[in-house]
Design a protein around this motif. Structure first.
Motif, PDB file in Angstrom:
ATOM      1  N   ASP A   1     -11.870  54.886  55.482  1.00  0.00           N
ATOM      2  CA  ASP A   1     -12.456  54.811  54.296  1.00  0.00           C
ATOM      3  C   ASP A   1     -13.583  54.186  54.288  1.00  0.00           C
ATOM      4  O   ASP A   1     -14.631  54.376  53.654  1.00  0.00           O
ATOM      5  CB  ASP A   1     -11.333  54.206  53.239  1.00  0.00           C
TER       6      ASP A   1
ATOM      7  N   GLN B   1      -8.259  55.753  48.859  1.00  0.00           N
ATOM      8  CA  GLN B   1      -7.591  54.280  49.105  1.00  0.00           C
ATOM      9  C   GLN B   1      -6.128  54.532  48.732  1.00  0.00           C
ATOM     10  O   GLN B   1      -5.942  54.922  47.462  1.00  0.00           O
ATOM     11  CB  GLN B   1      -8.339  53.441  48.273  1.00  0.00           C
TER      12      GLN B   1
ATOM     13  N   GLU C   1      -7.738  52.330  56.325  1.00  0.00           N
ATOM     14  CA  GLU C   1      -8.855  51.724  55.758  1.00  0.00           C
ATOM     15  C   GLU C   1     -10.117  51.608  56.485  1.00  0.00           C
ATOM     16  O   GLU C   1     -11.213  51.695  55.844  1.00  0.00           O
ATOM     17  CB  GLU C   1      -8.225  50.335  55.763  1.00  0.00           C
TER      18      GLU C   1
END
Lengths: 281, 309
Positions: A207, A251, A204
């Motif tokens: 990203d 994701q 996460e």
């Protein structure tokens, strides 16, 4: 290597925050070799390694112990010197890149200094780089929050579990906002549940920030889940035997580990590791 | 077979005895103190007996064994004074006399203590500087270490008078020469301990500094120095005790005007064994108190540096 280094004007400013330039080459390794001279003759830790890493990639180095994956990461970080071939990091030599604080390094162990609080461990690089105290505290708060360690600022390392310590060490590596993260089996010592959780958090973070990550692991699921590209290595001499593009969306959740695509990639990694010799793509 | 049974039978009783003794630390400390006192009294009687018998015979007095034992403990110049004689002398010279009196042990202790502390401070600073040099300059280790080690093989009693004479010739008298002898003794454990301490950070901790391109000064300040603190305190406890030894030895050749060393010297000139022993006991108490003081500072520093309680 020297020409490439000369072509890029020396950047003397402090580490820049991420400006995503898709396709910018962060690491360029050509015909790299590293030979340790020992009493029993030369040991070829790395031989004929070629690898290019673009900005924003998540590249895993996987292989059995002794395959040179950690050594390769240490060469990128200028903790070891190559004995042959060429390597540039952000277009300059690894030494120049290190001096410009181009990367954050996360070790196998948290390597927190036991006499500093968690907050002051996170701000250690900032202190070295001359960041003012108020700014240091703000950054510590921000990055400890990011790794879910808010409220642990005043604790000492021994008061935290192994997983929390490793998260603090990741916050420390992030604190000066390097574009490149070099991670050497950061979750190797942690149990499966903590590792899954940290993998998701790391993905996460990657990203969201657009950082480039080079990640050493010996876990196939971890490598397949995290990476945009997996570099399979083999020992004696340490070399690259396969490079696999995973092609998963940026994701993703742990659920993709159940999908056929995931298993296919994992299978190919396993096959590469098993043959160990010249995998034909 | 019988032996085995005995051992098994005895076993349960042994731990409880030890456990009870270990629970309060008072019991083992008190028993050791009593044992030492008992031995001391036995020694007093045995060592002084012949002297006292001669005295009885000179005086022509008849004596019994109990007379003899009692008399050996209240002689003015015994070979070994009894503990209570030493305590009485210490009480008088420490508490009853004005601290400024030339006979007060407080005065003499202060004279010795001041040069001890000055020498300790100089020796610690010198030892730390040497260690920093040795850790950072590879050639210094090879060139300095033989000198450092051989400096400690020379008996301090041999070198102390020369130091006093040489420094006296250039006008340094009193506190400074004694402090320099203390420093000469106490820099050694500090230097040795700190070389080890400054090298104690592991590869990972050093690599981390390298990834930040930390300078040598930053690595020293932020890593090597804090990592060496436990080693420093271990060395300081040794150093402060031998600093006191250095100060006392330094007082012997100075003509012995003041200080615990002077009390030892005048005591031995006049056969005042009670005075010698009370000076010795005072020195031992001082040394113990200073080591304990360093221990307290170590605890406080440990708390700040995140030591486990």
């Amino acid at each position: 290597m020297s020409e490439a280094a000369a072509a890029v004007p020396a950047n003397r400013t402090a580490p820049q925050s991420a400006v995503v330039q898709p396709g910018r080459r962060v690491v360029d390794i050509r015909d790299l070799g590293l030979t340790f001279e020992t009493a029993d003759g030369p040991v070829y830790a790395l031989k004929d390694v070629n690898l290019q890493i673009e900005q924003g990639e998540f590249v895993s180095l996987i292989g059995p112990s002794g395959c040179g994956k950690t050594t390769l990461l240490r060469v990128i970080a200028d903790l070891e010197r190559a004995t042959g071939g060429s390597i540039t990091v952000n277009g300059v030599t690894p030494e120049q890149a290190r001096q410009k604080r181009a990367y954050g390094y996360v070790f196998q162990a948290a390597a927190l200094y036991p006499w500093r609080t968690i907050e002051r461990n996170v701000t250690l690089p900032l202190e070295i780089m001359g960041v003012p105290a108020a700014e240091r505290r703000a950054r510590a708060a921000k990055y400890l929050e990011l790794v879910n360690l808010g409220g642990f600022e005043k604790k000492f390392p021994w008061q935290l579990s192994g997983g929390m310590q490793q998260r603090a060490s990741i916050a420390r590596a992030l604190s000066f906002d390097p574009d490149l993260l070099l991670m050497d089996e950061p979750f190797g010592a942690l149990d499966e549940i903590v590792r899954d959780h940290l993998n998701e958090q790391l993905l996460e973070l990657w990203d969201r920030t657009g950082k480039t990550v080079v990640f050493v692991t010996h876990s196939i699921p971890e490598a397949v889940f995290l990476s945009t590209r997996i570099v399979v290595m083999s020992p004696r001499p340490g070399r690259i035997i396969d490079v696999i593009d995973t092609g998963f969306p940026r994701q993703r959740t742990l659920d993709i580990r159940e999908t056929p695509e995931f298993l296919k990639v994992a299978h190919r990694v396993r096959a590469g590791l098993r043959t160990g010799h010249g995998y034909d793509d | 077979m019988a032996m085995t049974t005995d051992v098994v039978a005895a076993a349960p009783g042994v731990p409880t005895l030890f456990a009870r003794a270990a629970q309060g630390r008072a019991l083992p400390i008190a028993s050791m103190l009593l044992a030492v006192l008992a031995l001391w009294y036995v020694g007093t009687v045995l060592l002084n007996a012949q002297l006292q018998i001669d005295q009885f015979e000179r005086d022509g007095t008849a004596w019994t064994t109990s007379d003899l034992i009692a008399a050996t403990m209240r002689m003015e110049r015994p070979i070994l004074p009894a503990p209570h004689q030493v305590v009485a002398e210490m009480k008088q010279t420490i508490f009853d006399l004005r601290p400024t009196s030339k006979r007060s042990l407080v005065y003499h202790s202060w004279v010795t203590l001041s040069s001890t502390l000055l020498g300790f401070a100089m020796g610690t600073a010198f030892g730390i500087l040497l260690a920093i040099g040795i850790v950072h300059v590879p050639t210094l280790e090879k060139s300095l270490m033989p000198w450092i080690i051989s400096s400690q093989t020379i008996p301090i009693l041999a070198i102390a008078p020369m130091v006093v004479v040489v420094l006296g010739a250039i006008g340094l008298k009193g506190l400074v020469p004694k402090a320099i002898i203390s420093m000469y003794l106490c820099f050694f454990p500090v230097a040795i301990g700190m070389v080890k301490g400054l090298r104690s950070p592991d590869m990972l901790q050093m690599d981390l500094m390298r990834t930040y391109s930390a300078s040598r000064w930053q690595t020293l300040r932020l890593l090597r120095w804090p990592a060496s603190v436990p080693f420093l305190f271990a060395s300081l406890k040794v150093a402060i005790a031998i600093s006191l030894v250095g100060a006392i030895v330094g007082e012997l050749p100075t003509g012995a005007q003041a200080g615990l060393g002077a009390r030892l010297l005048t005591g031995s000139y006049y056969g005042q064994t009670v005075q010698i022993w009370s000076a010795l006991m005072t020195a031992a108490i001082l040394a113990g108190a200073m080591v304990a003081g360093v221990g307290l500072i170590e605890k406080a520093v440990g708390r700040v540096m995140g030591g486990r309680p």
